[in-house]
Every structure is written in C-alpha cells, then in structure tokens.
Design a protein around this motif. Structure first.
Motif, PDB file in Angstrom:
ATOM      1  N   THR A  69     -75.680  10.241 -35.513  1.00  0.00           N
ATOM      2  CA  THR A  69     -74.237  10.011 -35.351  1.00  0.00           C
ATOM      3  C   THR A  69     -73.884  10.126 -33.881  1.00  0.00           C
ATOM      4  O   THR A  69     -74.211  11.124 -33.221  1.00  0.00           O
ATOM      5  N   THR A  90     -79.430   3.869 -36.399  1.00  0.00           N
ATOM      6  CA  THR A  90     -80.576   4.046 -37.283  1.00  0.00           C
ATOM      7  C   THR A  90     -81.829   3.578 -36.551  1.00  0.00           C
ATOM      8  O   THR A  90     -81.932   2.413 -36.149  1.00  0.00           O
ATOM      9  N   THR A 135     -73.091   5.047 -35.718  1.00  0.00           N
ATOM     10  CA  THR A 135     -74.351   5.639 -36.129  1.00  0.00           C
ATOM     11  C   THR A 135     -75.472   4.724 -35.667  1.00  0.00           C
ATOM     12  O   THR A 135     -75.344   3.502 -35.687  1.00  0.00           O
TER      13      THR A 135
END
Length: 391
Positions: free
Chosen positions: A126, A118, A116
């Motif tokens: 994802t 961020t 993942t």
C-alpha cells in the motif's frame, strides 16, 4: 427473438433516454394509464384494447402467430413495463430509498494520493502519503522509492542484474477516490487517475517500454527514437516516440478516448483495420468493440484537467459528469427516470467536498438527493425535465 423482446428493447431505450420522442410519448401514455388504474381490475375488453394499441404502435404481432398467444406474451410485457416504470419513477417504492439515511454533500470528501503496488512475487504494498520508504525489487536490481511527488524506480547502485528473459510484472492500482504519479524505469512519467490500473515489466522496461492500462492515465513519455513506447488497452494499441497524451479507457465508458497534447501518436484499434496518426490537439475515440476509430479536435484543457486538480466540463452529458464524480468521491450514482441528454459546462476543484461540484446540478435545474445506503454514499438525480431541449 421472443415475441416480447422488441417491447423490452423499447423499454430499455426509454430508461436509457435514447428512444425517440414518439416512443417516449407512447410509454408515457402507458405509464399514466397504469398509474391511474389498477391493471388487475381491467376488463378483458380493456386489456385487449390496450394490447391492440401496443401491437399497432410497435408491431409485435407477426404472421402465423396465434392472436391469443400474442396477447399472453404482450400482456406479460405490458404488466412488467408497469412494474419497471413504477420503480423508475416512484422513489418511495425503492428498498434502497427506504433504508437510505440523509447525508450532507459537504460530508462527502474528495480523493487523495494513494495506490497499491502488486509485485511479481505476490507482495502487495500500500502506497500513500504516510509510508515514504524504499521497496527492494524481487531480483535486487532496483528499488522503488515512494516519495512526496509519487513513485519512482531507482536502479543506481544495484549490484544484482535483472534477468530480461523473466519479466517481473508489476501492477499499480488506484481505488475509487485515489490517484498517484509514477515515474517508470525509463524515466517516463504517468499520472494514474482514480479506479485505474497500470501493468508493466519492471525489470526490463527500458527494452519493452509497454504498459497495459485500464481506467485513465496521463503520459509524459521519455523520447527514444529507436524504441517506441506502447500503451495497450482493451480496445486499442497506442505507439509513441516521445509525447504527452491522455488515455481514458474506463470499462463503464462507451470506448477509449486518446487525447494528444503534444507530439504524435499512432492509434490502432484492437479488432479493426487501419492505423490513425494523431497530431497535437486531436482526439481519437475507439468504440467498445475495438473496431471503429473516430478522430476529432479535442478540448485539451478538459481532458487533462484532472491532472491539475480540476473537473472541467465542456458540453458533457450529466451521465458523463456523474461517472467522473462517482469515481472520485466513491459514491453510487442513481438516475430516477431516463438519463437526460442536457449538456453541462463548468469547472470545479477536485479537492473540494462533493457539495461544490453538485452545485452544477442545481444550476442546470436538476433535483438531487444525497443519502447513505448500506454504509455507502449515494446520489440520486431526478429527471425533472418533461421535454428536453435539443442541443
């Protein structure tokens, strides 16, 4: 320190497998007595005799402490010891053991490429083998391409310049059982192992060239003499110009291990003095307090085997081996009894079901049991060795 703390520490060392032979024999004797007799039915004289034995062997009693108070404290510890030892050595008393559903190791499958990402604006993306598409950066200064061989940053054709005064931090994370390859904006390549994270400023990375790592990663750094690359972990800071090296900095390990494949790196402990420079084939270990650095020759092939799809063990303890398997196969690891210090050697493909690496346990005569507890696979290793052979 309370009166019963030394005994508690002895028990913990026993359960960890770090106590001496004499201490292990002492606790084994206590366990045998507790196992064969109901402690609640012992006479006062028998209890006092046992506590005297504890006092003489460990030296709990101190001058000026009333003897009756010592007996109360020691009796509490001794009885608690019996409870802990029964839980440690008798699988049938464990609630998890009762609720566990038998599971075939061949049904525990290996990990894959997944992560993942961020972004600094809070988006969580994802990344796996099924969603190969570009991701537009926050400032429009770059796109993130997720392609077959991993993730890479592309700034070609971006019309909006990045603001170097406002770092846009990205965090790439792999869950248990997953790994991923990343090409950073400066062209450096990083392979991120399972249950790991890498944080960096994406918009001005060519200037900053600093990443923060938790877990394990292998680095192939783009050479730039005027702008060193830095890897920061909880215990240390690594400074490089252009080189290949592996860093293992998992929280459940005893410290951070840096293995240099080629080139040179400098390792500085976060809280200790001094700077260590590694040459190719060397390995630096910084303890969990970030104080002490130890340098030794490295098993290069073993350290980076995971990057080519292998587990490779060169005299690792069973505890070290099972931590690696637990992270890759997403299984809980439980030791029944003290953790053995027996060393293991072997090489196994990481793309195989768990039954393949678990054959190592059979080869070294360790009984194990695989089950499903609360929906999560669990491997229990039973310490069958009464007397371990010192390596």
């Amino acid at each position: 320190m309370s009166e019963k703390q030394p005994t508690s520490e002895l028990l913990q060392r026993y359960l960890d497998g770090t106590c001496s032979d004499a201490e292990r024999k002492l606790i084994d004797d206590w366990y045998q007595r507790l196992d064969n007799e109901d402690y609640a039915t012992l006479s006062d004289q028998e209890i006092l005799r046992d506590l005297d034995h504890v006092q003489k062997k460990i030296g709990l009693a101190k001058p000026g402490v009333p003897r009756w108070l010592y007996y109360v404290a020691a009796a509490t510890v001794l009885i608690a010891m019996g409870v802990f030892l029964r839980l440690a050595w008798e699988p049938s008393t464990s609630p998890d053991h009762v609720t566990g559903v038998p599971l075939a190791a061949k049904d525990i499958l290996p990990g894959s490429d997944q992560a993942t990402l961020t972004l600094s604006d809070g988006r969580i993306i994802t990344l796996d083998e099924t969603n190969e598409h570009p991701i537009k950066g926050e400032s429009g200064a770059y796109t993130i391409q997720h392609v077959a061989d991993g993730i890479r940053y592309d700034k070609s054709g971006s019309p909006v310049p990045a603001d170097p005064l406002t770092p846009q931090y990205h965090t790439l994370e792999t869950p248990i059982g997953k790994q991923v390859r990343l090409t950073l904006p400066d062209g450096s390549n990083v392979w991120l192992n399972a249950r790991s994270s890498l944080t960096y400023a994406a918009n001005n990375f060519e200037e900053a060239r600093t990443v923060r790592l938790e877990g394990e990663a292998y680095f192939d750094i783009f050479h730039d003499t005027s702008n060193p690359f830095r890897v920061v972990t909880e215990e240390q800071i690594i400074t490089v110009l252009g080189t290949k090296f592996n860093v293992n900095s998992y929280p459940d390990e005893l410290g951070t291990t840096t293995t240099l494949v080629s080139g040179k790196v400098e390792v500085k402990p976060q809280n200790g003095a001094g700077l260590v420079q590694l040459s190719s084939g060397q390995q630096a270990f910084v303890d969990a307090d970030g104080m002490t650095t130890h340098v030794q020759s490295a098993h290069i092939d073993a350290a980076i085997a995971w990057t080519i799809g292998l587990f490779k063990f060169e005299g690792n303890t069973i505890d070290e081996v099972m931590r690696q398997l637990g992270r890759w196969y997403d299984v809980a690891i439980v030791f029944e009894g003290p953790k053995p210090s027996t060393k293991l050697w072997g090489e196994v493909h990481r793309n195989a079901p768990a039954e393949i690496p678990l054959k190592l346990l059979d080869f070294f005569n360790f009984k194990h049991e695989v089950s499903l507890v609360n929906g999560k696979p669990r491997i229990v290793i039973f310490n069958q060795l009464k007397k371990e052979v010192k390596q």
